[in-house]
Scaffold this active site. Structure first.
Site, PDB file in Angstrom:
ATOM      1  N   LYS A 115       0.850  -1.190   0.000  1.00 16.87           N
ATOM      2  CA  LYS A 115       0.000   0.000   0.000  1.00 16.87           C
ATOM      3  C   LYS A 115       0.880   1.233   0.000  1.00 16.87           C
ATOM      4  CE  LYS A 115      -4.059   1.917   0.199  1.00 16.87           C
ATOM      5  NZ  LYS A 115      -3.616   2.842  -0.879  1.00 16.87           N
ATOM      6  N   GLN A 133       6.871   4.064   4.184  1.00 19.54           N
ATOM      7  CA  GLN A 133       5.479   3.587   4.144  1.00 19.54           C
ATOM      8  C   GLN A 133       5.301   2.291   4.924  1.00 19.54           C
ATOM      9  OE1 GLN A 133       3.511   5.706   1.891  1.00 19.54           O
ATOM     10  NE2 GLN A 133       1.841   4.971   3.160  1.00 19.54           N
ATOM     11  N   LYS A 179       5.580   2.147  -2.851  1.00 11.82           N
ATOM     12  CA  LYS A 179       5.480   3.490  -3.449  1.00 11.82           C
ATOM     13  C   LYS A 179       5.757   3.345  -4.931  1.00 11.82           C
ATOM     14  CE  LYS A 179       4.503   7.671  -1.965  1.00 11.82           C
ATOM     15  NZ  LYS A 179       3.463   7.980  -0.970  1.00 11.82           N
ATOM     16  N   GLY A 201      -3.066   7.984  -4.481  1.00  6.40           N
ATOM     17  CA  GLY A 201      -2.493   9.199  -5.041  1.00  6.40           C
ATOM     18  C   GLY A 201      -1.342   9.730  -4.196  1.00  6.40           C
ATOM     19  N   ASP A 202      -0.669  10.710  -4.741  1.00  5.04           N
ATOM     20  CA  ASP A 202       0.418  11.414  -4.053  1.00  5.04           C
ATOM     21  C   ASP A 202       0.612  12.710  -4.829  1.00  5.04           C
ATOM     22  OD1 ASP A 202       2.625  10.792  -1.852  1.00  5.04           O
ATOM     23  OD2 ASP A 202       3.691  11.742  -3.495  1.00  5.04           O
ATOM     24  N   SER A 216      -7.271   5.478   3.463  1.00  5.59           N
ATOM     25  CA  SER A 216      -7.212   4.581   2.303  1.00  5.59           C
ATOM     26  C   SER A 216      -7.527   3.150   2.733  1.00  5.59           C
ATOM     27  CB  SER A 216      -5.821   4.633   1.656  1.00  5.59           C
ATOM     28  OG  SER A 216      -5.672   5.781   0.852  1.00  5.59           O
ATOM     29  N   ASN A 262      -3.400  19.118  -1.263  1.00  4.59           N
ATOM     30  CA  ASN A 262      -4.435  18.534  -0.415  1.00  4.59           C
ATOM     31  C   ASN A 262      -4.090  18.550   1.066  1.00  4.59           C
ATOM     32  OD1 ASN A 262      -6.554  17.913  -2.084  1.00  4.59           O
ATOM     33  ND2 ASN A 262      -6.362  15.706  -1.890  1.00  4.59           N
TER      34      ASN A 262
END
Length: 449
Positions: free
Chosen positions: A93, A114, A129, A168-169, A380, A243
């Site tokens: 993820k 992550q 990632k 997203g990123d 998420s 964001n």
């Protein structure tokens, strides 16, 4: 990197040798290894099983060519990458980043972070990632769509709801996720939770857009409570204007703070009356404009080219939400000199090691990224849960779960630091708490992961 433990020092040397020039990855690994010294001294079973040796090496790295056609009919070529770092706790993820700066070092650092961030959420998520050196800025809607479709043709071979779930990123928002998911459905003839950050009308979760910024403030709120303070009437600096920054600003304002500065890659604005979020969102979310436009519309605001100066503005709380290493040692001392009491990271690794040392030595509350900005991936994970049961939760239900997750991340990080002799050091606590959960799973599996 000064590592007192010879075992960890040897691992760090191997990482540098195997990944020459990957300075961001070296920095991320070094920070975590420094924190793990008390664990290694206490847990010989982790050493004997080579857990640390394994966790710093990705399980899989996928690199591919992305060919697409621009509006003039010219064939363009970019590079796509997915770093599937560790799946001990669940499916890989982690986000996809589309930006010219994307390279293997940055994606490895983000994927490595992550692993521990996802572990801290308490959800069954591995770490990954990915992304591309494609730049959506200045591209037409059609060009972005064609790139995303080409990118997904290859990526679709390596992802799945129980295998790898991208999100997203930077450079990958709701528009890009829509194009990517549409192409995945077209290629596989499946409707699954394979991507998160989807639109609510086709399987997305409420609060997902707000989650990282909201979660950052919920974590900061827990830190402030530990010294008997809160957001009310505090002056806040927020770097960035994507964001994370927009919704950190919104939540901080809702909690009674006065956010006076934001930034983008061109510079920063200072508005002593407080950021007018409606105007900022119009510029950034609707018009996709530059932050200088805010100063043109708001008489009380001043725009300054360049980003570093934002940290010279006096504040109580600093929320770096832009990019890695944006706060160096000099900026850290500016914050300290001007009375800042709390720094919480909304971006990934936005403070240099020297800056972090300055914060901790001078007694500031410091919330490391892998703990403070975990709200995005947490939500998420909640989107994945909703997809699995074919149900959607209300905004209030998701927000409540997010608050509980962020409170638990703070609590677990604090207690881990306390248990290993570093009370109050949330950086060490978050690294230890996140690592131990992954390590226990890897020990249970044997020499597999």
């Amino acid at each position: 990197m000064d590592l007192s433990n010879s075992y960890l020092s040897g691992i760090y040397a191997d990482v540098c040798r195997r990944n020459p020039g990957a300075v961001e990855f070296h920095q991320a690994v070094g920070e975590v290894l420094q924190s793990l010294t008390p664990v290694i001294e206490r847990r010989q079973d982790i050493v004997e099983a080579g857990i640390v040796d394994r966790i710093v090496e990705p399980e899989r790295l996928i690199q591919f060519r992305v060919s697409w056609v621009d509006d003039s009919g010219r064939v363009r070529v970019n590079r796509g990458v997915r770093v599937q770092f560790n799946s001990a706790l669940g499916p890989y993820k982690g986000g996809l980043r589309f930006h010219p700066s994307v390279n293997l070092s940055i994606l490895k650092f983000l994927g490595f972070e992550q692993i521990l961030k996802n572990s801290l959420t308490g959800l069954p998520l591995g770490g990954a990632k990915g992304g591309s050196d494609f730049d959506p800025k200045g591209k037409s809607e059609g060009e972005v769509m064609r790139f995303c479709q080409s990118f997904m043709i290859e990526l679709s071979k390596h992802i799945g709801a129980d295998t790898d779930v991208p999100a997203g990123d930077i450079g990958v928002g709701g528009r890009e996720i829509g194009f990517l998911y549409g192409q995945y459905k077209r290629l596989t003839d499946q409707t699954t939770g394979v991507l998160t950050g989807k639109g609510v009308s086709f399987g997305g979760s409420l609060v997902r857009r707000e989650a990282t910024g909201y979660g950052l403030c919920y974590f900061t709120e827990e830190m402030l409570k530990s010294i008997g303070k809160d957001f009310k009437d505090k002056t806040v600096l927020v770097s960035g204007s994507g964001n994370v920054a927009l919704y950190a600003t919104q939540k901080a304002q809702q909690l009674g703070a006065n956010v006076v500065a934001m930034s983008d890659s061109s510079g920063y604005i200072y508005d002593k009356k407080g950021i007018n979020l409606d105007i900022m969102r119009q510029i950034k979310e609707v018009e996709r404009g530059r932050i200088v436009e805010y100063a043109r519309r708001v008489p009380s605001a001043v725009f300054t080219p360049g980003c570093k100066g934002i940290w010279t503005i006096p504040c109580d709380i600093a929320l770096p939400c832009a990019t890695q290493n944006e706060i160096d040692e000099e900026s850290a001392f500016e914050l300290i000199k001007n009375g800042c009491i709390c720094v919480a990271e909304g971006a990934n690794m936005p403070s240099t090691p020297e800056a972090i040392n300055a914060f901790i030595k001078n007694g500031l509350l410091y919330g490391p990224a892998k703990a403070a900005n975990a709200g995005g991936v947490a939500t998420s994970g909640l989107e994945m849960s909703q997809n699995s049961i074919r149900m959607g939760w209300t905004f209030e239900e998701v927000d409540k779960r997010l608050q509980e997750i962020m409170r638990n991340i703070y609590k677990n990080s604090y207690h881990a630091a306390e248990e290993y002799g570093y009370e109050g050091n949330l950086m060490i606590g978050a690294n230890i708490a996140g690592f131990l959960k992954v390590a226990e799973a890897m020990l249970a599996y044997g020499i597999t992961y």
